[in-house]
Write a protein that holds these residues in place. Structure first.
Motif, PDB file in Angstrom:
ATOM      1  N   VAL A  29    -110.400  32.821  24.206  1.00  0.00           N
ATOM      2  CA  VAL A  29    -110.104  31.687  23.337  1.00  0.00           C
ATOM      3  C   VAL A  29    -108.795  31.961  22.599  1.00  0.00           C
ATOM      4  CG1 VAL A  29    -110.900  30.303  21.389  1.00  0.00           C
ATOM      5  CG2 VAL A  29    -112.556  31.157  23.066  1.00  0.00           C
ATOM      6  N   VAL A  32    -108.936  26.861  18.769  1.00  0.00           N
ATOM      7  CA  VAL A  32    -109.895  25.752  18.765  1.00  0.00           C
ATOM      8  C   VAL A  32    -109.474  24.810  17.654  1.00  0.00           C
ATOM      9  CG1 VAL A  32    -112.297  25.049  18.472  1.00  0.00           C
ATOM     10  CG2 VAL A  32    -111.779  27.206  19.611  1.00  0.00           C
ATOM     11  N   ASP A  35    -112.541  19.231  18.736  1.00  0.00           N
ATOM     12  CA  ASP A  35    -113.276  19.256  20.005  1.00  0.00           C
ATOM     13  C   ASP A  35    -112.390  19.652  21.184  1.00  0.00           C
ATOM     14  OD1 ASP A  35    -111.768  16.966  20.172  1.00  0.00           O
ATOM     15  OD2 ASP A  35    -113.423  15.652  20.725  1.00  0.00           O
ATOM     16  N   THR A  36    -111.264  20.316  20.895  1.00  0.00           N
ATOM     17  CA  THR A  36    -110.362  20.781  21.942  1.00  0.00           C
ATOM     18  C   THR A  36    -110.071  22.264  21.738  1.00  0.00           C
ATOM     19  OG1 THR A  36    -109.316  18.603  22.016  1.00  0.00           O
ATOM     20  CG2 THR A  36    -108.121  20.403  23.049  1.00  0.00           C
ATOM     21  N   ALA A  37    -110.079  23.005  22.838  1.00  0.00           N
ATOM     22  CA  ALA A  37    -109.745  24.422  22.782  1.00  0.00           C
ATOM     23  C   ALA A  37    -108.632  24.709  23.782  1.00  0.00           C
ATOM     24  CB  ALA A  37    -110.958  25.273  23.116  1.00  0.00           C
ATOM     25  N   LEU A  51    -114.291  20.138  24.490  1.00  0.00           N
ATOM     26  CA  LEU A  51    -115.616  20.658  24.165  1.00  0.00           C
ATOM     27  C   LEU A  51    -116.572  19.539  23.794  1.00  0.00           C
ATOM     28  CD1 LEU A  51    -114.330  23.490  21.802  1.00  0.00           C
ATOM     29  CD2 LEU A  51    -114.924  23.707  24.224  1.00  0.00           C
TER      30      LEU A  51
END
Length: 109
Positions: A29, A32, A35-37, A51
């Protein structure tokens, strides 16, 4: 949603090959934001991941199951935290073996 498996394991190089298909991606990762990574695949390439609202990526390394979209992002429907230490060279070796003719029949799960 159907039961996951076996999804092909991929890295960023293989996104084009699997557009519209469900895949399994082990990644680091990077960021983040809502709702996006942004994640770094085992071959070092960065991939955007959309996500689900219930998904919480809390570890440094994760495994994502989702669909490769036309823009080469992944719409995730499952995510697994995999800890804060993972040998990504070994992960990439597994991806490359599974994608080679020698690895035909190697299952993802």
């Amino acid at each position: 949603m159907s039961r996951p498996g076996p999804e092909p394991r991929i890295n960023s190089r293989l996104l084009n090959k699997y557009q519209g298909q469900t895949v399994r991606l082990t990644a680091k990762v990077v960021n983040v934001n809502g709702d996006t990574a942004t994640v770094e695949a085992s071959d070092g390439g960065q991939i955007g991941v959309h996500l689900s609202r219930e998904m919480h990526l809390s570890d440094t390394f994760v495994e994502i199951i989702g669909t490769v979209k036309d823009d080469l992002t992944i719409k995730a429907f499952l995510g697994f935290n995999m800890g804060n230490s993972l040998d990504m060279k070994a992960v990439n070796a597994v991806v490359e073996l599974a994608q080679s003719h020698k690895g035909e029949g190697v299952l993802a799960a």
